[in-house]
Design an enzyme around this catalytic site. Structure first.
Site, PDB file in Angstrom:
ATOM      1  N   HIS A   1       0.896  -1.220   0.098  1.00  0.00           N
ATOM      2  CA  HIS A   1      -0.030  -0.019   0.189  1.00  0.00           C
ATOM      3  C   HIS A   1       0.901   1.269  -0.037  1.00  0.00           C
ATOM      4  O   HIS A   1       0.584   2.085  -0.780  1.00  0.00           O
ATOM      5  CB  HIS A   1      -1.016  -0.124   1.156  1.00  0.00           C
ATOM      6  CG  HIS A   1      -1.714   1.122   1.374  1.00  0.00           C
ATOM      7  ND1 HIS A   1      -2.786   1.585   0.415  1.00  0.00           N
ATOM      8  CD2 HIS A   1      -1.839   2.394   2.183  1.00  0.00           C
ATOM      9  CE1 HIS A   1      -3.406   2.583   0.797  1.00  0.00           C
ATOM     10  NE2 HIS A   1      -2.702   3.021   2.054  1.00  0.00           N
TER      11      HIS A   1
ATOM     12  N   HIS B   1       1.076   5.140  -2.227  1.00  0.00           N
ATOM     13  CA  HIS B   1       1.502   6.554  -1.599  1.00  0.00           C
ATOM     14  C   HIS B   1       2.673   7.115  -2.280  1.00  0.00           C
ATOM     15  O   HIS B   1       2.766   8.228  -2.475  1.00  0.00           O
ATOM     16  CB  HIS B   1       1.321   6.577  -0.061  1.00  0.00           C
ATOM     17  CG  HIS B   1       0.376   6.462   0.679  1.00  0.00           C
ATOM     18  ND1 HIS B   1      -0.870   7.616   0.634  1.00  0.00           N
ATOM     19  CD2 HIS B   1      -0.419   5.455   1.335  1.00  0.00           C
ATOM     20  CE1 HIS B   1      -1.527   7.073   1.271  1.00  0.00           C
ATOM     21  NE2 HIS B   1      -1.731   6.062   1.651  1.00  0.00           N
TER      22      HIS B   1
ATOM     23  N   GLU C   1      -6.024   9.258  -0.600  1.00  0.00           N
ATOM     24  CA  GLU C   1      -6.422   7.772  -0.471  1.00  0.00           C
ATOM     25  C   GLU C   1      -7.315   7.246  -1.671  1.00  0.00           C
ATOM     26  O   GLU C   1      -7.112   6.289  -2.325  1.00  0.00           O
ATOM     27  CB  GLU C   1      -7.356   7.162   0.783  1.00  0.00           C
ATOM     28  CG  GLU C   1      -6.189   7.221   1.984  1.00  0.00           C
ATOM     29  CD  GLU C   1      -5.251   6.335   2.190  1.00  0.00           C
ATOM     30  OE1 GLU C   1      -5.128   5.328   1.211  1.00  0.00           O
ATOM     31  OE2 GLU C   1      -4.541   6.584   3.008  1.00  0.00           O
TER      32      GLU C   1
ATOM     33  N   SER D   1      -3.406   0.882  -4.943  1.00  0.00           N
ATOM     34  CA  SER D   1      -2.823  -0.400  -4.553  1.00  0.00           C
ATOM     35  C   SER D   1      -3.921  -1.527  -4.407  1.00  0.00           C
ATOM     36  O   SER D   1      -3.315  -2.511  -3.678  1.00  0.00           O
ATOM     37  CB  SER D   1      -1.927   0.022  -3.191  1.00  0.00           C
ATOM     38  OG  SER D   1      -3.017   0.360  -2.232  1.00  0.00           O
TER      39      SER D   1
HETATM   40 FE   LIG Z   1      -2.991   5.095   2.880  1.00  0.00          FE
END
Ligand SMILES: [Fe+2]
Length: 303
Positions: free
Chosen positions: A179, A184, A224, A243
């Site tokens: 993730h 990110h 997000e 992700s």
């Molecule tokens: Fe996150």
């Protein structure tokens, strides 16, 4: 120019538009204060796997060491861990080609990303520092909102290093290296996105509890789950989308209402993190997101 009030006497004050945060501006990592850092939860796919728990705790322990030494320890990932990465990264790669924002695709290349092995935080940290002055700091679990977001004001993202359980390669209830590194970290190579993230961090340091809830929503629907316009098309840039192959595919179907971004609407829209997102917001550009957020954060404190 405005400046934030120092949260502690030892914390140096610097202006909200200081995008050049130097190492000496950073509070000591050993002074990181959190109300809460999540341990592995009972509904985690690896909760009853003793070997997994031991391994996760060992890697989480390296993050605790970081707070004492300030040095990121590279993880010697084993073959099982590498194979989870290869599976997820390869599957996502195909979807990214169709659905990820062009900036993200370029960033992945610039970071020196490989689907063949798990990247180390240390190497990505070096690269980000060169490109936008962003930093990565290891953390042992999900951190409460104010603690996590506040570090963004120092252009620092707290990042886990362990990987999800092999029984559910497509899913993790907590952040993991897939993730962080796929979702990110590449986005911080975008200067506007990096500055926008820093504004959110400043906001978190001075927000009332109600404002913090709004900031959490802004973070959710952008960092997000954000989407961005591109040449008449819509692309994904949010980490939760990029992700997760389930979320990414779903985001472009009729199951999801894709609305034009409106700060007012976003900060007043609650979300459910335990299910696929039914509503997503599309920004015109990262530059516009940065400017809207700058004005919003400045309204928090008349200082
Ligand atoms: Fe996150």
């Amino acid at each position: 120019m405005i400046s934030t009030a120092p949260a502690t006497p030892t914390e140096p004050a610097f202006t909200v538009e200081n995008f050049d945060v130097k190492d000496e501006d950073l509070p000591a990592f050993r002074d990181m204060e959190f109300e809460d850092i999540n341990e592995l939860e009972l509904d985690h796919p690896g909760a009853s796997d003793e070997e997994y728990r031991t391994r996760r705790d060992y890697i989480a322990g390296l993050a605790k060491d970081f707070r004492e030494t300030g040095k990121i320890t590279d993880v010697e990932y084993n073959e099982d861990e590498q194979s989870i990465w290869r599976h997820v990264a390869t599957r996502l790669e195909e979807l990214h080609q169709n659905h990820a924002s062009p900036f993200y695709l370029k960033a992945k290349k610039d970071l020196g990303f490989s689907n063949d092995r798990i990247p180390q935080l240390s190497e990505m940290n070096r690269r980000l520092k060169e490109l936008t002055g962003f930093r990565l700091a290891p953390i042992e679990g999900l951190v409460e909102t104010r603690g996590f977001l506040s570090w963004l004001s120092y252009r620092t993202m707290l990042s886990t290093q362990y990987i999800r359980h092999h029984s559910r390669p497509e899913y993790t209830p907590e952040p993991d290296i897939v993730h962080e590194a796929i979702g990110h970290i590449p986005m911080f190579t975008n200067p506007n996105f990096a500055d926008f993230s820093q504004f959110i961090g400043h906001g978190a340091r001075i927000a009332t509890n109600d404002q913090l809830e709004e900031l959490g929503r802004l973070y959710w629907f952008t960092v997000e789950y954000g989407m961005v316009e591109h040449e008449g098309d819509i692309k994904a840039y949010g980490a939760g989308l990029l992700s997760s192959y389930g979320e990414l595919e779903n985001a472009f179907t009729a199951n999801v209402e894709r609305r034009p971004f409106s700060l007012e609407r976003v900060i007043n829209t609650s979300y459910d993190y335990s299910d696929m997102q039914p509503v997503l917001y599309v920004i015109p550009s990262y530059a516009e997101l940065k400017e809207v957020t700058r004005t919003y954060i400045k309204s928090f404190a008349k200082i």
